[in-house]
Write an enzyme that holds these catalytic residues in place. Structure first.
Site, short mmCIF file in Angstrom:
data_model
loop_
_atom_site.label_atom_id
_atom_site.label_comp_id
_atom_site.label_asym_id
_atom_site.label_seq_id
_atom_site.Cartn_x
_atom_site.Cartn_y
_atom_site.Cartn_z
N CYS A 102 0.78 -1.15 0.20
CA CYS A 102 0.04 0.08 -0.06
C CYS A 102 1.01 1.21 -0.01
O CYS A 102 1.73 1.42 0.50
CB CYS A 102 -0.96 0.03 1.31
SG CYS A 102 -2.01 1.43 1.34
N CYS A 109 0.17 1.96 10.59
CA CYS A 109 -0.29 0.73 9.66
C CYS A 109 0.91 -0.18 9.34
O CYS A 109 1.82 0.40 8.77
CB CYS A 109 -1.26 1.09 8.55
SG CYS A 109 -1.85 -0.12 7.54
N GLY A 152 -4.14 -2.33 1.24
CA GLY A 152 -4.36 -1.64 0.01
C GLY A 152 -5.25 -0.58 -0.02
O GLY A 152 -6.12 -0.58 1.01
N GLU A 153 -5.33 0.28 -0.92
CA GLU A 153 -6.56 1.22 -0.95
C GLU A 153 -7.46 1.11 -2.00
O GLU A 153 -7.02 1.14 -3.25
CB GLU A 153 -5.89 2.58 -1.05
CG GLU A 153 -6.73 3.89 -1.40
CD GLU A 153 -8.06 3.79 -0.38
OE1 GLU A 153 -7.86 3.81 0.83
OE2 GLU A 153 -8.98 4.20 -0.91
N SER A 184 -13.74 0.18 2.04
CA SER A 184 -13.42 1.18 3.00
C SER A 184 -12.07 1.78 2.33
O SER A 184 -11.10 1.20 1.79
CB SER A 184 -12.64 0.42 4.25
OG SER A 184 -11.96 1.12 4.95
N LEU A 208 -11.59 7.74 9.29
CA LEU A 208 -11.37 9.00 9.87
C LEU A 208 -10.15 9.17 10.66
O LEU A 208 -9.22 9.61 10.54
CB LEU A 208 -12.75 9.18 10.43
CG LEU A 208 -12.87 10.59 11.07
CD1 LEU A 208 -12.61 11.71 9.73
CD2 LEU A 208 -13.96 10.99 11.68
N HIS A 209 -10.05 8.55 11.87
CA HIS A 209 -9.02 8.37 12.77
C HIS A 209 -8.73 9.54 13.49
O HIS A 209 -7.95 9.58 14.48
CB HIS A 209 -7.69 7.76 12.30
CG HIS A 209 -8.24 6.23 11.52
ND1 HIS A 209 -9.13 5.62 12.08
CD2 HIS A 209 -7.39 5.77 10.52
CE1 HIS A 209 -9.27 4.34 11.05
NE2 HIS A 209 -8.13 4.52 10.33
N CYS A 326 -3.53 -5.24 9.82
CA CYS A 326 -3.42 -5.22 8.34
C CYS A 326 -2.21 -5.08 8.13
O CYS A 326 -1.20 -4.57 8.51
CB CYS A 326 -3.98 -3.78 8.11
SG CYS A 326 -5.72 -3.42 7.89
N1 SAH Z 1 -7.05 1.77 2.59
C1 SAH Z 1 -8.40 1.42 3.20
C2 SAH Z 1 -8.87 -0.06 3.43
C3 SAH Z 1 -7.49 -0.78 4.05
S1 SAH Z 1 -7.01 -0.49 5.83
C4 SAH Z 1 -8.72 2.27 4.27
O1 SAH Z 1 -7.64 3.22 4.79
O2 SAH Z 1 -9.55 2.26 4.89
C5 SAH Z 1 -8.59 -0.87 6.58
C6 SAH Z 1 -8.65 -0.34 7.85
O3 SAH Z 1 -7.82 -0.93 8.91
C7 SAH Z 1 -8.54 1.02 7.93
O4 SAH Z 1 -9.36 1.87 8.79
C8 SAH Z 1 -7.28 1.12 8.65
O5 SAH Z 1 -6.89 2.48 9.31
C9 SAH Z 1 -7.20 0.28 9.72
N2 SAH Z 1 -5.88 -0.25 10.43
C10 SAH Z 1 -5.00 -0.03 9.86
N3 SAH Z 1 -3.74 -0.63 10.68
C11 SAH Z 1 -4.47 -1.36 11.74
C12 SAH Z 1 -4.15 -1.89 13.10
N4 SAH Z 1 -2.97 -2.02 13.29
N5 SAH Z 1 -5.25 -2.16 13.89
C13 SAH Z 1 -6.50 -1.73 13.53
N6 SAH Z 1 -6.82 -1.30 12.32
C14 SAH Z 1 -5.97 -0.96 11.56
#
Ligand code: SAH
Length: 335
Positions: A102, A109, A152-153, A184, A208-209, A326
């Site tokens: 990604c 992440c 991935g996105e 997502s 969002l985060h 992820c």
């Molecule tokens: N790129 C897309 C989809 C993949 S990530 C997106 O950003 O939405 C899917 C979700 O998992 C996202 O909300 C991401 O922020 C979250 N995520 C990433 N790392 C994580 C972790 N260590 N624990 C929990 N969720 C995580």
């Protein structure tokens, strides 16, 4: 099915063969044209010339105490992708990857530890679900839900992801209801606008985060390209064009985004939108300094949002005894 039907028509092949082929692949889960015994030799030869059914190889599989299963698949070019099978009270749900690696570079992440090598094809995305369904077949169970939340996105690979979802949703495919499919995105605005106009019935989730630009840009580089006002403009357009409830994902990062200030900012940000926010415990990634909020703090944040009139849910932890974050299983294998 529609695309296959067009291919058959162009090649002067009778339409009913399309249904036969789908039945073999998606009902009988056969991935070898030679085993499709009701197709003629000529048709099989033609199909083999024009298509490959590329099965994924299971490289690793981890099973968590709570039943969550993590699959590491190897693709034809040896690239690795991961998918997760989760059990909820509403049924089985598969979390699929959309790219190999990604490029979004979110600071917390594990997926971004390895840069994007390439997009997944629609076949490779569909195959992840098929492989998981095959696993469930052993217990006579059915995969009922899909989330595109793996590595991935999805909106950086828009066409292949949508094509894959359309196949999974197809009455001749795995028949996964459109309302049981969620995509997502980290907030790729052109993708959101396109998705809004196409009026697909799949659920849209936004990572969002963080509820202000300063914090969000520090966690998610995509926010520099598409800051919150731009993102929320697109989301309002989505809401106007689609009568669907938006989901916001919000990782609980200890001491970073879980205080009253953020709870108030979330209230202001989501005001008037048909949306809810899902608070998600952070799965520890050893290379990163982030920690998930303590249970007590998570509950306090949840209550603050409730009091603020925000529709909020708190996700249960899944698979935190395996490499469930992820990209974590893949990253650990490549290391
Ligand atoms: N790129 C897309 C989809 C993949 S990530 C997106 O950003 O939405 C899917 C979700 O998992 C996202 O909300 C991401 O922020 C979250 N995520 C990433 N790392 C994580 C972790 N260590 N624990 C929990 N969720 C995580």
């Amino acid at each position: 099915m529609k695309e296959l039907q067009e291919y058959l028509e162009e090649n002067h092949i009778k339409a009913f063969h399309g249904r036969q082929i789908f039945r073999w692949i998606y009902d009988k889960r056969i991935n070898d044209f030679d085993l499709m015994t009701d197709l003629s030799k000529n048709l099989i030869a033609k199909l083999k010339e024009d298509f490959t059914i590329s099965p994924l190889t299971v490289k690793d599989r981890q099973i968590s105490k709570d039943g969550t299963q993590k699959f590491l698949f190897e693709l034809e070019d040896k690239a690795l992708v991961e998918s997760v099978l989760m059990i909820f009270d509403y049924g089985f749900s598969a979390c699929l990857s959309s790219q190999v690696g990604c490029n979004m570079g979110c600071s917390f992440c594990a997926s971004g530890l390895l840069k994007k090598q390439r997009d997944l094809t629609s076949g490779e995305i569909v195959s992840q679900a098929l492989m998981i369904q095959k696993q469930l077949d052993e217990d006579g169970e059915r995969l009922g839900n899909i989330v595109v939340m793996g590595t991935g996105e999805p909106f950086d690979n828009y066409d292949n992801v949508m094509r894959a979802m359309n196949i999974l949703n197809d009455p001749y495919g795995l028949q996964i209801g459109s309302r049981h499919i969620s995509i997502s995105t980290c907030g790729i605005v052109p993708g959101i606008r396109r998705f809004a106009k196409e009026n697909l019935q799949y659920n849209l989730a936004i990572s969002l985060h963080a509820p202000n630009d300063e914090l969000r840009s520090s966690l998610m580089p995509v926010n520099k390209a598409y800051p919150l006002p731009v993102l929320f403009d697109a989301l309002k357009e989505y809401s106007t064009l689609n009568n669907r409830r938006l989901t916001f994902e919000y990782l609980l990062l200890k001491g970073i985004n879980d205080s009253r200030k953020e709870a108030d900012e979330i209230r202001d940000l989501l005001k008037g939108l048909n949306a809810y926010i899902n608070l998600i415990p952070y799965n520890k990634v050893s290379e990163k300094d982030f920690e998930t909020s303590d249970d007590e703090n998570a509950l306090r944040f949840y209550d603050l949002l409730k009091k603020n009139g925000v529709a909020v849910t708190l996700r249960q932890k899944k698979g935190d005894d395996i490499d469930a974050a992820c990209g974590q299983l893949r990253a650990n294998h490549i290391k």
